[in-house]
Design a protein around this motif. Structure first.
Motif, PDB file in Angstrom:
ATOM      1  N   MET A 325       0.829  -1.201   0.000  1.00 20.63           N
ATOM      2  CA  MET A 325       0.000   0.000   0.000  1.00 20.63           C
ATOM      3  C   MET A 325       0.868   1.257   0.000  1.00 20.63           C
ATOM      4  N   ILE A 326       1.983   1.208   0.736  1.00 26.87           N
ATOM      5  CA  ILE A 326       2.906   2.351   0.719  1.00 26.87           C
ATOM      6  C   ILE A 326       3.389   2.600  -0.707  1.00 26.87           C
ATOM      7  N   GLY A 327       3.782   1.531  -1.398  1.00 28.96           N
ATOM      8  CA  GLY A 327       4.251   1.684  -2.769  1.00 28.96           C
ATOM      9  C   GLY A 327       3.168   2.196  -3.703  1.00 28.96           C
ATOM     10  N   THR A 328       1.964   1.646  -3.572  1.00 23.71           N
ATOM     11  CA  THR A 328       0.855   2.045  -4.449  1.00 23.71           C
ATOM     12  C   THR A 328       0.489   3.509  -4.245  1.00 23.71           C
ATOM     13  N   LEU A 329       0.312   3.907  -3.002  1.00 18.19           N
ATOM     14  CA  LEU A 329      -0.101   5.286  -2.716  1.00 18.19           C
ATOM     15  C   LEU A 329       1.019   6.276  -2.998  1.00 18.19           C
ATOM     16  N   SER A 330       2.268   5.892  -2.691  1.00 14.98           N
ATOM     17  CA  SER A 330       3.393   6.783  -2.987  1.00 14.98           C
ATOM     18  C   SER A 330       3.545   6.969  -4.487  1.00 14.98           C
ATOM     19  N   GLY A 331       3.339   5.882  -5.242  1.00 19.99           N
ATOM     20  CA  GLY A 331       3.419   5.988  -6.690  1.00 19.99           C
ATOM     21  C   GLY A 331       2.342   6.898  -7.258  1.00 19.99           C
ATOM     22  N   ALA A 332       1.133   6.813  -6.695  1.00 24.40           N
ATOM     23  CA  ALA A 332       0.045   7.684  -7.152  1.00 24.40           C
ATOM     24  C   ALA A 332       0.361   9.146  -6.868  1.00 24.40           C
ATOM     25  N   ARG A 333       0.935   9.429  -5.675  1.00 23.91           N
ATOM     26  CA  ARG A 333       1.285  10.811  -5.349  1.00 23.91           C
ATOM     27  C   ARG A 333       2.394  11.313  -6.284  1.00 23.91           C
ATOM     28  N   ALA A 334       3.336  10.430  -6.622  1.00 21.78           N
ATOM     29  CA  ALA A 334       4.420  10.829  -7.528  1.00 21.78           C
ATOM     30  C   ALA A 334       3.871  11.140  -8.916  1.00 21.78           C
ATOM     31  N   GLU A 335       2.909  10.339  -9.387  1.00 20.74           N
ATOM     32  CA  GLU A 335       2.299  10.597 -10.694  1.00 20.74           C
ATOM     33  C   GLU A 335       1.544  11.925 -10.683  1.00 20.74           C
ATOM     34  N   GLU A 336       0.845  12.209  -9.594  1.00 18.53           N
ATOM     35  CA  GLU A 336       0.102  13.467  -9.490  1.00 18.53           C
ATOM     36  C   GLU A 336       1.052  14.656  -9.510  1.00 18.53           C
ATOM     37  N   LYS A 337       2.170  14.524  -8.799  1.00 21.63           N
ATOM     38  CA  LYS A 337       3.151  15.610  -8.773  1.00 21.63           C
ATOM     39  C   LYS A 337       3.763  15.828 -10.154  1.00 21.63           C
ATOM     40  N   ALA A 338       4.088  14.723 -10.834  1.00 24.04           N
ATOM     41  CA  ALA A 338       4.666  14.833 -12.171  1.00 24.04           C
ATOM     42  C   ALA A 338       3.687  15.505 -13.129  1.00 24.04           C
ATOM     43  N   ALA A 339       2.416  15.165 -13.014  1.00 24.91           N
ATOM     44  CA  ALA A 339       1.402  15.781 -13.876  1.00 24.91           C
ATOM     45  C   ALA A 339       1.256  17.270 -13.572  1.00 24.91           C
ATOM     46  N   ALA A 340       1.297  17.618 -12.270  1.00 22.44           N
ATOM     47  CA  ALA A 340       1.194  19.019 -11.882  1.00 22.44           C
ATOM     48  C   ALA A 340       2.403  19.811 -12.366  1.00 22.44           C
ATOM     49  N   ASP A 341       3.581  19.233 -12.253  1.00 19.92           N
ATOM     50  CA  ASP A 341       4.812  19.900 -12.720  1.00 19.92           C
ATOM     51  C   ASP A 341       4.752  20.111 -14.243  1.00 19.92           C
ATOM     52  N   GLN A 342       4.261  19.103 -14.951  1.00 17.01           N
ATOM     53  CA  GLN A 342       4.165  19.228 -16.389  1.00 17.01           C
ATOM     54  C   GLN A 342       3.173  20.309 -16.764  1.00 17.01           C
ATOM     55  N   GLY A 343       2.087  20.416 -15.992  1.00 14.64           N
ATOM     56  CA  GLY A 343       1.101  21.461 -16.233  1.00 14.64           C
ATOM     57  C   GLY A 343       1.668  22.848 -16.053  1.00 14.64           C
ATOM     58  N   LYS A 344       2.512  23.002 -15.034  1.00 10.67           N
ATOM     59  CA  LYS A 344       3.138  24.289 -14.805  1.00 10.67           C
ATOM     60  C   LYS A 344       4.070  24.671 -15.961  1.00 10.67           C
ATOM     61  N   LYS A 345       4.822  23.671 -16.437  1.00 11.38           N
ATOM     62  CA  LYS A 345       5.735  23.946 -17.545  1.00 11.38           C
ATOM     63  C   LYS A 345       4.956  24.337 -18.792  1.00 11.38           C
ATOM     64  N   THR A 346       3.877  23.615 -19.057  1.00  8.72           N
ATOM     65  CA  THR A 346       3.072  23.921 -20.231  1.00  8.72           C
ATOM     66  C   THR A 346       2.444  25.303 -20.121  1.00  8.72           C
ATOM     67  N   GLY A 347       1.999  25.666 -18.916  1.00 13.64           N
ATOM     68  CA  GLY A 347       1.348  26.960 -18.711  1.00 13.64           C
ATOM     69  C   GLY A 347       2.311  28.120 -18.783  1.00 13.64           C
TER      70      GLY A 347
END
Length: 349
Positions: A325-347
């Motif tokens: 569960m630690i791996g699953t939830l940590s991976g989801a948070r990492a994906e969310e952060k990567a998506a947010a970072d990409q959004g900032k770069k695009t914006g």
């Protein structure tokens, strides 16, 4: 990864059983079938077997006189729970159809295996010796009866509850099997799955104990006629009571929790399992599931278990599956952060 597992080799057949079985029959329909192919094939190790003829008096009994069901029993089979719709009213395969289905299924597994290590998978290599196209024997179409309006309403409510948040916002968003709380193949009822298709039975005068290789729970089934639990107490594996009907062990189970959701079932799920030792190396297993709030009618499945000389292996998947569960939830948070970072770069462009 669910559990910590090293086992005999095998493969997963995933969701391709329908197309593979239909393909096998299509191939056979183009060729003549020898009359000799109507004879059931012999069983191999680690698959359900056709029982050898034996009189009840010749079968093992406990020191106190009950039929002796003790030992490790394997129930792996390629036969699906439900008959593929493409087969309509075809209840039994010919020998050649069964052989081609087995060959095509193994080929499909090799190409599509995508979960865990290949050494985990051990669903057998043969269909049942009866060559039936489904484990379900009643109704005649080999399929689970239609859901009632109430069951469809419950399913819609569960789907609505999942909307509005991601699949890994919390551990509670993950399935109960991924959280190592309950696995459908372990039961009750027991249903062959991709691996861990073994159960160990131990008997005393007053109880029968069932330890499934899948997950980590032990069913202790009283045989002394004690009262059932009250309706307010609900359990993942229900509340079981056993008795003998001749040489058949009958296990009657109620008091399931609705959270288990066995093929759409609710708290009114009622299971009756039957274990009959028909040969030294064979137990016939049958279960009937009923829930008037879930299915239009009760339904019954049946298959054989063969005596195994292999030991049970530990399935180290503790309740909660904490590290995964630690791996699953940590991976989801990492994906969310990567998506947010990409959004900032695009914006910022």
């Amino acid at each position: 990864m669910i559990g910590n597992r090293v086992r005999r080799s095998g493969f997963s057949h995933g969701r391709r059983t329908v197309s593979v079985l239909a393909s096998a029959i299509a191939i056979i329909s183009l060729a003549p079938i020898p009359l000799g192919s109507q004879t059931p094939t012999a069983s191999t190790t680690k698959t359900t077997a056709a029982p050898k003829a034996a009189t009840p008096s010749a079968l093992p009994r406990t020191p106190w006189g009950d039929p002796d069901l003790q030992g490790v029993w394997n129930f792996a089979t390629l036969t699906p729970l439900e008959r593929p719709r493409e087969l309509a009213e075809k209840e039994v395969l010919t020998d050649q159809e069964a052989a081609d289905f087995e060959k095509l299924t193994l080929k499909e597994r090799t190409a599509t295996l995508s979960t865990g290590d290949r050494e985990w998978w051990d669903p057998g290599t043969k269909v049942m010796n009866t060559r039936r196209t489904s484990l379900i024997v009643d109704p005649r179409d080999g399929r689970v009866p239609a859901l009632t309006p109430e069951a469809r309403k419950r399913a819609a409510a569960r789907a609505d509850a999942r909307r509005g948040h991601g699949p890994a916002d919390s551990w509670e968003d993950r399935s109960i099997s991924e959280r190592c709380i309950w696995f459908g193949s372990a039961g009750p009822p027991m249903i062959p799955g991709p691996y861990n298709n073994d159960v160990q039975l131990v008997q005393s005068r007053d109880s029968v104990v069932m330890l499934n290789e899948m997950i980590h729970d032990v069913r202790v089934i009283p045989m002394d006629g004690r009262p059932r639990l009250g309706p307010a107490i609900r359990e993942w594996m229900g509340d079981s009571r056993g008795h003998w009907e001749g040489n058949t062990l009958v296990v009657d189970t109620t008091n399931f929790t609705a959270e288990r959701n066995f093929r759409g079932s609710g708290e009114d799920l009622h299971l009756v399992e039957r274990f009959t030792r028909v040969a030294n190396d064979t137990i016939d297993y049958q279960f009937t599931a009923s829930d008037p709030t879930t299915w239009a009618a009760p339904w019954t499945a049946a298959f054989s278990m063969t005596k195994s000389q292999d030991p049970l292996y530990e399935f180290a998947c503790h309740e909660g599956n904490y590290l995964s569960m630690i791996g699953t939830l940590s991976g989801a948070r990492a994906e969310e952060k990567a998506a947010a970072d990409q959004g900032k770069k695009t914006g910022s462009k």
